[in-house]
Design an enzyme around this catalytic site. Structure first.
Site, PDB file in Angstrom:
ATOM      1  N   SER A 151     -27.035 124.473 -58.247  1.00 36.27           N
ATOM      2  CA  SER A 151     -27.799 125.479 -57.500  1.00 36.27           C
ATOM      3  C   SER A 151     -29.302 125.301 -57.645  1.00 36.27           C
ATOM      4  CB  SER A 151     -27.397 126.885 -57.957  1.00 36.27           C
ATOM      5  OG  SER A 151     -26.040 127.152 -57.645  1.00 36.27           O
ATOM      6  N   TRP A 175     -19.890 115.549 -57.424  1.00 34.97           N
ATOM      7  CA  TRP A 175     -19.208 116.343 -56.396  1.00 34.97           C
ATOM      8  C   TRP A 175     -19.631 115.925 -54.993  1.00 34.97           C
ATOM      9  CZ3 TRP A 175     -15.277 118.110 -58.664  1.00 34.97           C
ATOM     10  CH2 TRP A 175     -15.348 118.660 -59.945  1.00 34.97           C
ATOM     11  N   GLU A 377     -22.408 123.759 -50.699  1.00 40.50           N
ATOM     12  CA  GLU A 377     -23.502 124.057 -49.762  1.00 40.50           C
ATOM     13  C   GLU A 377     -24.126 125.421 -50.049  1.00 40.50           C
ATOM     14  OE1 GLU A 377     -23.918 121.421 -48.407  1.00 40.50           O
ATOM     15  OE2 GLU A 377     -22.018 120.514 -47.905  1.00 40.50           O
ATOM     16  N   ASP A 381     -23.065 133.542 -54.510  1.00 38.70           N
ATOM     17  CA  ASP A 381     -24.158 134.330 -55.083  1.00 38.70           C
ATOM     18  C   ASP A 381     -25.524 133.829 -54.626  1.00 38.70           C
ATOM     19  OD1 ASP A 381     -22.298 135.860 -56.367  1.00 38.70           O
ATOM     20  OD2 ASP A 381     -22.588 134.955 -58.338  1.00 38.70           O
TER      21      ASP A 381
END
Length: 398
Positions: A151, A175, A377, A381
């Site tokens: 993030s 990932w 993507e 949150d």
């Protein structure tokens, strides 16, 4: 490996309670029908078997290219479709109705590989890569997320140095959809001044490897891996000249998130339709379970949320066509539509009873896939915080 074609026919027709089809052009409907027919023919009969065996059907890449779902909004001069964003959204809706992993393959290729080459690349790069990517002759991936930075992509440690005749790239990404099979990777790394730049890394470059990630219980029909750069010599002409700073990869994510919003709607509609049909056919206490109040409540709530999501997608597509869609508006659609899809999938599983956990129906596969879609993507949150920033003007990320 032998894959069994399922005998159960895919008879999906989308719900349209508010007549939203009236807002679409004939071209939109033709595009949607073409992709829906493709999914019914090339994905639905095989997807449960692919999923169970954790198999990525690489041949689907060429078929997607022939169908025209890779970079469909990019100009025709580069071998792309030149379509509008509602057409693109409808494509993603239909593909993800088939499977989220299949849509991930298409999203990454179009929004995260072709889009940055088009938006930030040189004319030579566009002509070299875009036509082959559009046809499915090449498969690409997008390297932003790192093992320690998801993030917070600005914290990335992947870096490159100017060695005079080439750049020397080091670091790793995690990932990454498509990576174990990808021919090229659009990689984001910091230069010696700490600025984030984009580089096109090609398979076969010494020191570049793409180990596959195993043990996934989600997106099992797509392929996921790492990108590892160990003193990779990247030609200088592979730098994306117009990409400077974190805003460049974030623009790519906006494009991908837009497609995901439509795709999640496809999942929601598939779960709803499966539940509605099952409820009409399943007899308990001498009558179809669709006649019971609580089942009707579930179906009514599903249809309500789907209808709201359809309107969100259509309006967002209109804004995208006008060049007005903001990051926060896209975040709202992505977060909302995945949430309603997850809720609908869970309620649909309840309506299917014990059969809902089997691959006789698509529900459990969709539920597991959505656990990835809600995270990649931009997590659920993070999208709330993007909206919060838009509402208050105060960023809560730091």
């Amino acid at each position: 490996m032998v894959f069994q074609k399922r005998l159960k026919q895919d008879t999906f027709e989308h719900p349209d309670f508010y007549g939203i089809d009236d807002l679409l052009t004939e071209e939109h409907k033709m595009v949607r029908q073409a992709v829906r027919d493709f999914v019914k023919r090339e994905i639905s009969p095989y997807i449960e078997d692919w999923y169970e065996k954790n198999h990525f059907p690489y041949e689907i890449v060429r078929k997607f290219g022939e169908l025209g779902v890779f970079g469909p909004t990019l100009p025709q001069e580069y071998g792309c479709g030149g379509m509008d964003y509602i057409s693109y959204g409808l494509m993603m809706q239909e593909i993800e109705r088939g499977d989220s992993g299949m849509r991930s393959t298409a999203s990454v290729q179009g929004s995260l590989v072709m889009f940055p080459i088009y938006a930030f690349g040189s004319e030579e790069q566009k002509r070299k890569y875009l036509p082959k990517l559009a046809k499915g002759e090449m498969l690409g991936c997008f390297g932003l997320t790192e093992p320690d930075f998801g993030s917070n992509p600005a914290g990335m440690v992947s870096n490159f140095k100017d060695m005079g005749d080439y750049y020397l790239l080091n670091g790793s990404k995690m990932w990454i959809s498509n990576s174990p099979k990808a021919d090229i990777a659009v990689v984001w790394a910091k230069n010696e001044e700490g600025r984030i730049k984009g580089l096109i890394v090609e398979r076969g470059m010494e020191g570049f490897s793409t180990p596959e990630i195993h043990g996934k219980w989600s997106l099992r029909a797509s392929i996921t891996g790492e990108l590892v750069f160990d003193n990779v010599k990247v030609p200088k002409e592979n730098l994306l000249p117009l990409a400077d700073g974190l805003s460049a990869p974030l623009k790519c994510l906006d494009s991908a998130r837009y497609g995901i919003a439509w795709g999640a709607l496809g999942v929601a509609m598939d779960c709803y339709e499966s539940a509605r049909k099952y409820a009409m056919e399943r007899i308990q206490f001498g009558k179809p379970i669709a006649s019971f109040q609580l089942v009707q409540k579930k179906l009514a709530e599903m249809l309500t949320e789907i209808t709201k999501a359809q309107l969100i997608c259509w309006r967002l597509g209109t804004l995208k066509n006008e060049g007005k869609a903001t990051t926060a508006q896209i975040s709202l659609a992505k977060r909302n539509n995945i949430e309603i899809a997850m809720n609908i999938a869970r309620e649909a599983r309840q309506i299917h009873g014990g059969m809902g956990i089997t691959n006789e129906y698509p529900i459990m596969r969709h539920m597991m896939n959505l656990e990835s879609v809600v995270t990649y993507e931009g997590t659920h949150d993070i999208h709330l915080l993007i909206l919060g920033n838009a509402i208050t003007g105060i960023p809560a990320f730091k």
